[in-house]
Design a protein around this motif. Structure first.
Motif, PDB file in Angstrom:
ATOM      1  N   LEU A 176      20.764 -32.440  14.852  1.00 40.39           N
ATOM      2  CA  LEU A 176      21.206 -31.587  13.748  1.00 40.39           C
ATOM      3  C   LEU A 176      21.721 -30.229  14.226  1.00 40.39           C
ATOM      4  O   LEU A 176      21.520 -29.202  13.582  1.00 40.39           O
ATOM      5  CB  LEU A 176      20.052 -31.379  12.749  1.00 40.39           C
ATOM      6  CG  LEU A 176      19.552 -32.660  12.060  1.00 40.39           C
ATOM      7  CD1 LEU A 176      18.288 -32.392  11.278  1.00 40.39           C
ATOM      8  CD2 LEU A 176      20.638 -33.235  11.141  1.00 40.39           C
ATOM      9  N   LYS A 190      13.123 -32.061  10.369  1.00 42.17           N
ATOM     10  CA  LYS A 190      14.510 -32.500  10.146  1.00 42.17           C
ATOM     11  C   LYS A 190      14.941 -32.236   8.712  1.00 42.17           C
ATOM     12  O   LYS A 190      16.103 -31.887   8.457  1.00 42.17           O
ATOM     13  CB  LYS A 190      14.653 -33.983  10.491  1.00 42.17           C
ATOM     14  CG  LYS A 190      14.566 -34.270  11.983  1.00 42.17           C
ATOM     15  CD  LYS A 190      14.591 -35.763  12.248  1.00 42.17           C
ATOM     16  CE  LYS A 190      14.368 -36.063  13.726  1.00 42.17           C
ATOM     17  NZ  LYS A 190      14.302 -37.519  13.984  1.00 42.17           N
ATOM     18  N   ARG A 212      15.739 -28.422   8.423  1.00 40.77           N
ATOM     19  CA  ARG A 212      17.006 -28.103   9.077  1.00 40.77           C
ATOM     20  C   ARG A 212      18.189 -28.627   8.261  1.00 40.77           C
ATOM     21  O   ARG A 212      19.195 -27.938   8.085  1.00 40.77           O
ATOM     22  CB  ARG A 212      17.017 -28.707  10.487  1.00 40.77           C
ATOM     23  CG  ARG A 212      18.339 -28.617  11.229  1.00 40.77           C
ATOM     24  CD  ARG A 212      18.806 -27.206  11.454  1.00 40.77           C
ATOM     25  NE  ARG A 212      20.026 -27.179  12.277  1.00 40.77           N
ATOM     26  CZ  ARG A 212      20.805 -26.124  12.404  1.00 40.77           C
ATOM     27  NH1 ARG A 212      20.509 -25.001  11.779  1.00 40.77           N
ATOM     28  NH2 ARG A 212      21.874 -26.180  13.172  1.00 40.77           N
ATOM     29  N   GLN A 213      18.057 -29.830   7.741  1.00 38.83           N
ATOM     30  CA  GLN A 213      19.162 -30.407   6.969  1.00 38.83           C
ATOM     31  C   GLN A 213      19.415 -29.616   5.691  1.00 38.83           C
ATOM     32  O   GLN A 213      20.567 -29.416   5.288  1.00 38.83           O
ATOM     33  CB  GLN A 213      18.865 -31.871   6.632  1.00 38.83           C
ATOM     34  CG  GLN A 213      20.050 -32.599   5.990  1.00 38.83           C
ATOM     35  CD  GLN A 213      21.264 -32.657   6.912  1.00 38.83           C
ATOM     36  OE1 GLN A 213      21.190 -33.188   8.008  1.00 38.83           O
ATOM     37  NE2 GLN A 213      22.384 -32.095   6.459  1.00 38.83           N
ATOM     38  N   TYR A 214      18.344 -29.147   5.037  1.00 44.83           N
ATOM     39  CA  TYR A 214      18.521 -28.350   3.823  1.00 44.83           C
ATOM     40  C   TYR A 214      19.318 -27.085   4.128  1.00 44.83           C
ATOM     41  O   TYR A 214      20.174 -26.667   3.343  1.00 44.83           O
ATOM     42  CB  TYR A 214      17.170 -27.962   3.222  1.00 44.83           C
ATOM     43  CG  TYR A 214      16.337 -29.126   2.745  1.00 44.83           C
ATOM     44  CD1 TYR A 214      16.923 -30.294   2.268  1.00 44.83           C
ATOM     45  CD2 TYR A 214      14.941 -29.061   2.765  1.00 44.83           C
ATOM     46  CE1 TYR A 214      16.150 -31.360   1.832  1.00 44.83           C
ATOM     47  CE2 TYR A 214      14.159 -30.115   2.327  1.00 44.83           C
ATOM     48  CZ  TYR A 214      14.765 -31.264   1.873  1.00 44.83           C
ATOM     49  OH  TYR A 214      14.004 -32.316   1.448  1.00 44.83           O
ATOM     50  N   ASP A 273      22.921 -28.052   4.528  1.00 44.97           N
ATOM     51  CA  ASP A 273      23.502 -28.399   3.228  1.00 44.97           C
ATOM     52  C   ASP A 273      23.781 -27.140   2.407  1.00 44.97           C
ATOM     53  O   ASP A 273      24.817 -27.044   1.731  1.00 44.97           O
ATOM     54  CB  ASP A 273      22.559 -29.319   2.448  1.00 44.97           C
ATOM     55  CG  ASP A 273      22.432 -30.700   3.074  1.00 44.97           C
ATOM     56  OD1 ASP A 273      23.264 -31.038   3.952  1.00 44.97           O
ATOM     57  OD2 ASP A 273      21.502 -31.438   2.697  1.00 44.97           O
ATOM     58  N   ASP A 327      16.188 -23.132  10.048  1.00 51.64           N
ATOM     59  CA  ASP A 327      16.204 -23.386   8.601  1.00 51.64           C
ATOM     60  C   ASP A 327      16.229 -22.106   7.774  1.00 51.64           C
ATOM     61  O   ASP A 327      15.966 -22.145   6.578  1.00 51.64           O
ATOM     62  CB  ASP A 327      15.002 -24.251   8.198  1.00 51.64           C
ATOM     63  CG  ASP A 327      13.667 -23.573   8.473  1.00 51.64           C
ATOM     64  OD1 ASP A 327      13.647 -22.513   9.137  1.00 51.64           O
ATOM     65  OD2 ASP A 327      12.617 -24.111   8.041  1.00 51.64           O
TER      66      ASP A 327
END
Length: 456
Positions: A240, A337, A340-342, A345, A366
């Motif tokens: 990511l 994960k 981090r993805q939030y 996004d 994040d």
């Protein structure tokens, strides 16, 4: 589940509390003179709950302000069970089971950071004390030399330097937002310990330890990694967009601080410190006239600045990593994960806002720092617009969103965003922390009911 209800775990707590009560009962009746009036307790606890409801909704995905989230159920339930025993991890005599749990935890964490089986480490009450210990050890090994850190570092480091009677050197940032390596070189002969931030609490920046270490070794500077916030992200480095090289370099650092009460899903009051070289235990050398009597290679109290330390902290973390191991592809790694993805996004959401909003600095982890783009592109107007957005969204009855504010240097802001006129020493920008696993629930909602003057 529409609403996460903590009461669903009461049967488990009751079951295991009765088991502990059975153990306590083996020693015979033991009446206490302390008053235990259930009706009065009920009244006081009701008052307590009323006070607790005055908090911001830190449990909810709408709260993306500070680095706060509820602990995992296994953590708070295990903490509560162990608290009824109230062990003290200062010595094995006062808490042998929880002291051994702490040793097992530190072994796992040492493997996670790459120190392997040769290390010295223990839990602390938080990152502040853990960092103090690292800087104190650095002072004893490099007496009279300064402590240094970049402007990314936590504000505790200059305070702790003052406490230790040492000079603190604040090093500037390069254009990329990380430690200026040339400036480090210019000051290196005066520095005993350099603090490298890996997960700064302002922007979540991960400084390039892999590039810093060779310079530090050239000048004989100790390298202490402050990863109180970011430390667990090493588990998913390489995924990511998280650079792997700085995290691999942690194995060659002299010490590292990691706070399990942040991304380790623990209640507050759980930090940790690890040293690569176990011989630094000589700095802690002392004796206690009444606590170190049970056989032990090393009582935990012999290698901590804090004396009494709650065993329930290690019980909670030990139980958590049994359920959610420190691994990349399961347990804690899966949760990281999500966070981090939030953040990624959310950055995409901001980019889609037609220049009404802007990322201040690309996130490494994040934490996302961003800002309202005012019609008048001055730093003072930007601060005012951000403060207004902060208040308006918090007060929105239909779609409340809770963020935090961050003060940054006007001069550095201008370097990063040259289309703005710098007319203030500081700029207040917006900071959002995607630390909770349920933040998917607010994706697409942050900018609903937008009151930005440029909004259509």
């Amino acid at each position: 589940m529409e609403l996460y209800e903590y009461s669903q775990f009461l049967p488990l707590i009751e079951k295991h509390l009765k088991d502990l009560d059975g153990w306590r009962g083996q020693y015979g009746p033991d009446p206490t003179p302390l008053p235990v009036d259930l009706d009065q307790m009920d009244e006081v606890m009701g008052q307590l709950v009323d006070r607790l409801k005055m908090n911001f909704p830190m449990h909810h995905s709408r709260y993306i302000g500070q680095m706060i989230k509820p602990p995992h159920p296994i953590a708070w339930a295990s903490y509560a069970l162990a608290m009824t025993v109230n062990p003290n991890n200062h010595s094995d005599e006062c808490g042998l089971p929880t002291s051994n749990m702490e040793r097992e935890i530190m072994k796992e964490m040492s493997k996670m950071v790459g120190y392997g089986d040769t290390y010295l480490g223990h839990l602390t009450s938080g990152g502040t004390i853990a960092n103090l210990e690292a800087l104190w050890v650095g002072r004893e090994l490099h007496p009279g030399k300064a402590i240094a850190a970049s402007k990314n570092s936590h504000y505790t480091h200059p305070r702790m330097s003052k406490l230790l009677g040492l000079d603190f050197i604040e090093l500037g940032l390069a254009e990329d937002g990380y430690l200026d390596l040339d400036e480090f070189r210019r000051h290196a002969d005066k520095i005993g310990t350099l603090v490298v931030s890996m997960g700064s609490t302002g922007h979540g920046k991960v400084e390039p330890l892999d590039k810093i270490l060779p310079i530090a070794r050239e000048y004989g500077v100790r390298v202490h990694v402050d990863a109180a916030y970011g430390g667990f992200f090493g588990l998913i480095s390489g995924d990511l967009g998280i650079r792997r090289e700085p995290w691999l370099a942690v194995a060659e650092s002299d010490s590292i601080v990691i706070d399990p009460h942040k991304h380790g899903l623990q209640p507050y009051g759980c930090g940790s410190i690890l040293f690569k070289d176990p011989s630094v235990s000589k700095v802690y050398d002392h004796d206690s006239p009444y606590t170190y009597f049970m056989p032990s290679d090393l009582h935990l109290g012999e290698i901590t600045l804090e004396c009494s330390r709650p065993g329930q902290v290690s019980a909670a973390l030990w139980a958590t990593i049994q359920l959610l191991p420190l691994r990349r592809d399961e347990g804690i790694g899966d949760y990281l994960k999500l966070s981090r993805q939030y953040a990624l996004d959310f950055c995409e959401e901001i980019a889609a806002q037609d220049d009404r909003y802007r990322i201040y600095m690309e996130p490494d982890l994040d934490i996302v720092t961003w800002m309202v783009v005012p019609e008048e592109k001055t730093t003072s107007a930007c601060s005012a617009a951000n403060r207004q957005w902060f208040q308006d969204k918090m007060d929105d009855p239909e779609n409340p969103i809770f963020v935090s504010m961050l003060k940054v240097s006007g001069e550095y802001f201008g370097r990063r965003h040259p289309d703005f006129v710098v007319d203030s020493d500081q700029v207040e920008i917006i900071r959002s922390v995607f630390i909770k696993p349920q933040h998917a629930n607010i994706m697409g909602k942050v900018f609903a009911n937008d009151t930005h003057p440029q909004a259509s």
